[in-house]
Scaffold this motif. Structure first.
Motif, PDB file in Angstrom:
ATOM      1  N   ASP A  98       0.832  -1.208   0.000  1.00 18.57           N
ATOM      2  CA  ASP A  98       0.000   0.000   0.000  1.00 18.57           C
ATOM      3  C   ASP A  98       0.868   1.259   0.000  1.00 18.57           C
ATOM      4  N   PHE A  99       2.125   1.104  -0.453  1.00 19.14           N
ATOM      5  CA  PHE A  99       3.032   2.218  -0.750  1.00 19.14           C
ATOM      6  C   PHE A  99       3.494   2.990   0.474  1.00 19.14           C
ATOM      7  N   VAL A 100       3.658   2.309   1.589  1.00 19.87           N
ATOM      8  CA  VAL A 100       4.361   2.910   2.721  1.00 19.87           C
ATOM      9  C   VAL A 100       5.854   2.793   2.430  1.00 19.87           C
ATOM     10  N   ASP A 101       6.546   3.928   2.474  1.00 21.22           N
ATOM     11  CA  ASP A 101       7.971   4.019   2.127  1.00 21.22           C
ATOM     12  C   ASP A 101       8.787   3.992   3.418  1.00 21.22           C
ATOM     13  N   LEU A 102       9.416   2.848   3.691  1.00 18.51           N
ATOM     14  CA  LEU A 102      10.189   2.649   4.922  1.00 18.51           C
ATOM     15  C   LEU A 102      11.677   2.709   4.597  1.00 18.51           C
ATOM     16  N   GLU A 270       5.548  -2.746 -11.599  1.00 22.18           N
ATOM     17  CA  GLU A 270       5.193  -1.803 -12.658  1.00 22.18           C
ATOM     18  C   GLU A 270       3.701  -1.503 -12.644  1.00 22.18           C
ATOM     19  N   GLU A 271       2.877  -2.548 -12.566  1.00 20.97           N
ATOM     20  CA  GLU A 271       1.430  -2.360 -12.612  1.00 20.97           C
ATOM     21  C   GLU A 271       0.930  -1.547 -11.415  1.00 20.97           C
ATOM     22  N   LYS A 272       1.417  -1.890 -10.225  1.00 19.41           N
ATOM     23  CA  LYS A 272       0.931  -1.212  -9.019  1.00 19.41           C
ATOM     24  C   LYS A 272       1.369   0.252  -8.979  1.00 19.41           C
ATOM     25  N   VAL A 273       2.626   0.521  -9.352  1.00 18.25           N
ATOM     26  CA  VAL A 273       3.108   1.903  -9.324  1.00 18.25           C
ATOM     27  C   VAL A 273       2.397   2.743 -10.390  1.00 18.25           C
ATOM     28  N   ILE A 277       0.056   6.185  -9.599  1.00 18.24           N
ATOM     29  CA  ILE A 277       0.366   7.555 -10.028  1.00 18.24           C
ATOM     30  C   ILE A 277      -0.467   8.036 -11.211  1.00 18.24           C
ATOM     31  N   LYS A 278      -1.330   7.174 -11.762  1.00 21.63           N
ATOM     32  CA  LYS A 278      -2.016   7.561 -13.004  1.00 21.63           C
ATOM     33  C   LYS A 278      -2.902   8.796 -12.816  1.00 21.63           C
ATOM     34  N   SER A 279      -3.524   8.939 -11.639  1.00 24.40           N
ATOM     35  CA  SER A 279      -4.393  10.095 -11.431  1.00 24.40           C
ATOM     36  C   SER A 279      -3.582  11.385 -11.327  1.00 24.40           C
TER      37      SER A 279
END
Length: 282
Positions: A98-102, A270-273, A277-279
């Protein structure tokens, strides 16, 4: 939207607390430090995009093995890692699904013998020492934080002015050799730092580190509007267009290389990132 952000920040805070508790039970771990916006000492409130800066201090003799086994330990105790990378001295950067950057700094205790020589030294910006089994680190950290040297307005100006024109002087060789990429990506960044420093001095909005960060909040809109084209060398729409172009070209050659070299490839990152960011880039 607000409740979603609150839930996300609470999720991150719970993860930090769980990391703190789990590492405390490990015999080889001696201390746990939180930096950045999630530190209690930070002047900045975290947002949904804030990264999480953490330091885990380990006994010298265990540090190498701890670093090598850290991902497997993290995934077995917490959750899967979507992306693992490193940037310079940051050897363990994990991004969750869910894109938490640790961002983990895993360091030996001996790093604190000469704090001023450490590759990272965030202490002057604020930190939270969650636990310290040695009971020595907080005093060492506080002793290492030196009072800021006061500079006169003349000294500040001379320093910024000389740096700016030095880097301007360095640009022509790259244009002559048609190395436009380096001229834009490298020298332009240094020149923009100098400009941001000058503006912050003029408007009395100086910061100790990274004058570009949060400059949109520090300066009036008319100033930001004036420097916006310089910052990106393009309009916002052009920047989005070029970012999409960059992503497309990178993706195209990724798949060409996979086919050419018969490489294994998991398209999940690739798909998740791209979906994330598409919006923003549309």
């Amino acid at each position: 939207m607000g409740s979603n952000i609150s839930e996300r920040l609470e999720r991150i805070r719970k993860l930090i607390k769980s990391l703190q508790d789990k590492t405390y039970s490990q015999g080889e771990v001696l201390a746990f430090i939180v930096y950045g916006s999630f530190s209690e000492a930070s002047d900045h409130k975290p947002t949904e995009y804030s990264d999480v800066d953490l330091e885990i201090v380990v006994k010298d003799e265990n540090c190498k093995d701890y670093l090598n086994n850290f991902r497997s330990w993290f995934e077995s105790n917490f959750e899967p890692v979507l992306i693992e990378t490193s940037v310079g001295y940051l050897e363990k950067i994990f991004v969750t699904n869910d894109f938490v950057d640790l961002q983990f700094h895993i360091t030996p205790l001996s790093d604190f013998d000469r704090i001023e020589n450490r590759a990272i030294n965030y202490f002057p910006n604020g930190y939270t020492l969650s636990f310290d089994k040695t009971s020595l680190l907080d005093n060492k950290i506080k002793a290492s934080i030196k009072p800021k040297q006061q500079k006169t307005s003349q000294q500040k100006f001379d320093e910024i002015n000389n740096a700016f024109w030095y880097f301007v002087l360095g640009i022509p060789p790259y244009f002559e050799r048609k190395e436009y990429w380096f001229a834009a990506a490298g020298y332009w960044a240094w020149l923009y730092v100098a400009l941001c420093k000058l503006l912050r001095v003029y408007y009395k909005k100086e910061v100790e580190y990274n004058p570009m960060k949060h400059i949109e909040q520090a300066l009036d809109n008319d100033v930001i509007e004036r420097i916006q084209p310089l910052r990106n060398l393009e309009t916002v729409d052009e920047m989005k267009h070029k970012m999409n172009m960059l992503i497309d070209i990178f993706s195209e050659y990724t798949h060409k290389l996979i086919k050419q070299e018969a490489l294994d490839y998991n398209p999940e990152i690739e798909e998740k990132v791209k979906n994330r960011i598409k919006s923003i880039l549309s």
